[in-house]
Design a protein around this motif. Structure first.
Motif, PDB file in Angstrom:
ATOM      1  N   TRP A  45       0.858  -1.180   0.000  1.00 33.24           N
ATOM      2  CA  TRP A  45       0.000   0.000   0.000  1.00 33.24           C
ATOM      3  C   TRP A  45       0.889   1.223   0.000  1.00 33.24           C
ATOM      4  CZ3 TRP A  45      -4.866   1.201  -0.902  1.00 33.24           C
ATOM      5  CH2 TRP A  45      -5.340   2.425  -0.497  1.00 33.24           C
ATOM      6  N   MET A  46       0.791   2.006  -1.058  1.00 33.80           N
ATOM      7  CA  MET A  46       1.599   3.224  -1.221  1.00 33.80           C
ATOM      8  C   MET A  46       3.085   2.920  -1.056  1.00 33.80           C
ATOM      9  SD  MET A  46      -0.981   5.957   0.577  1.00 33.80           S
ATOM     10  CE  MET A  46      -0.027   7.369   0.057  1.00 33.80           C
ATOM     11  N   GLY A  47       3.531   1.816  -1.647  1.00 33.81           N
ATOM     12  CA  GLY A  47       4.942   1.460  -1.653  1.00 33.81           C
ATOM     13  C   GLY A  47       5.439   0.762  -0.398  1.00 33.81           C
ATOM     14  N   LYS A  48       4.565   0.548   0.566  1.00 34.09           N
ATOM     15  CA  LYS A  48       4.988  -0.104   1.810  1.00 34.09           C
ATOM     16  C   LYS A  48       4.314  -1.457   1.946  1.00 34.09           C
ATOM     17  CE  LYS A  48       5.966   4.076   4.364  1.00 34.09           C
ATOM     18  NZ  LYS A  48       5.776   4.799   5.599  1.00 34.09           N
TER      19      LYS A  48
END
Length: 89
Positions: A45-48
């Motif tokens: 989610w959002m790069g994490k």
């Protein structure tokens, strides 16, 4: 291309340390030394990297865990944060 079957899940034995047995699309079973088997799903989610917990086997079957994983992936495609409580959406 499913990796796990119900027979394979039942046959998993605890080891000295917790270990993961992967299915596909981020779903896996965490097998703890005490013998508990927990359904988890990894996603980004959002790069994490994030982790969802679905429940304990056999209370939650393989089929049910896959259905919950699919529901979470649909939310991500919208995009909505799948582990956010409904009252915050």
């Amino acid at each position: 291309m499913p990796v796990l079957s119900d027979a394979k899940v039942r046959a998993l034995k605890p080891k000295e340390k917790p270990y993961k047995q992967a299915d596909f699309d981020g779903l896996f079973l965490l097998v703890n030394p005490g013998g508990s088997k927990l359904w988890r799903c990894k996603y980004r989610w959002m790069g994490k990297e994030k982790l969802l917990s679905f429940g304990k086997y056999p209370d939650l079957s393989l089929k049910q865990a896959r259905a919950q994983r699919d529901d979470a992936r649909k939310l991500l495609a919208e995009p909505q944060f799948p582990s956010r409580p409904p009252w915050l959406c």
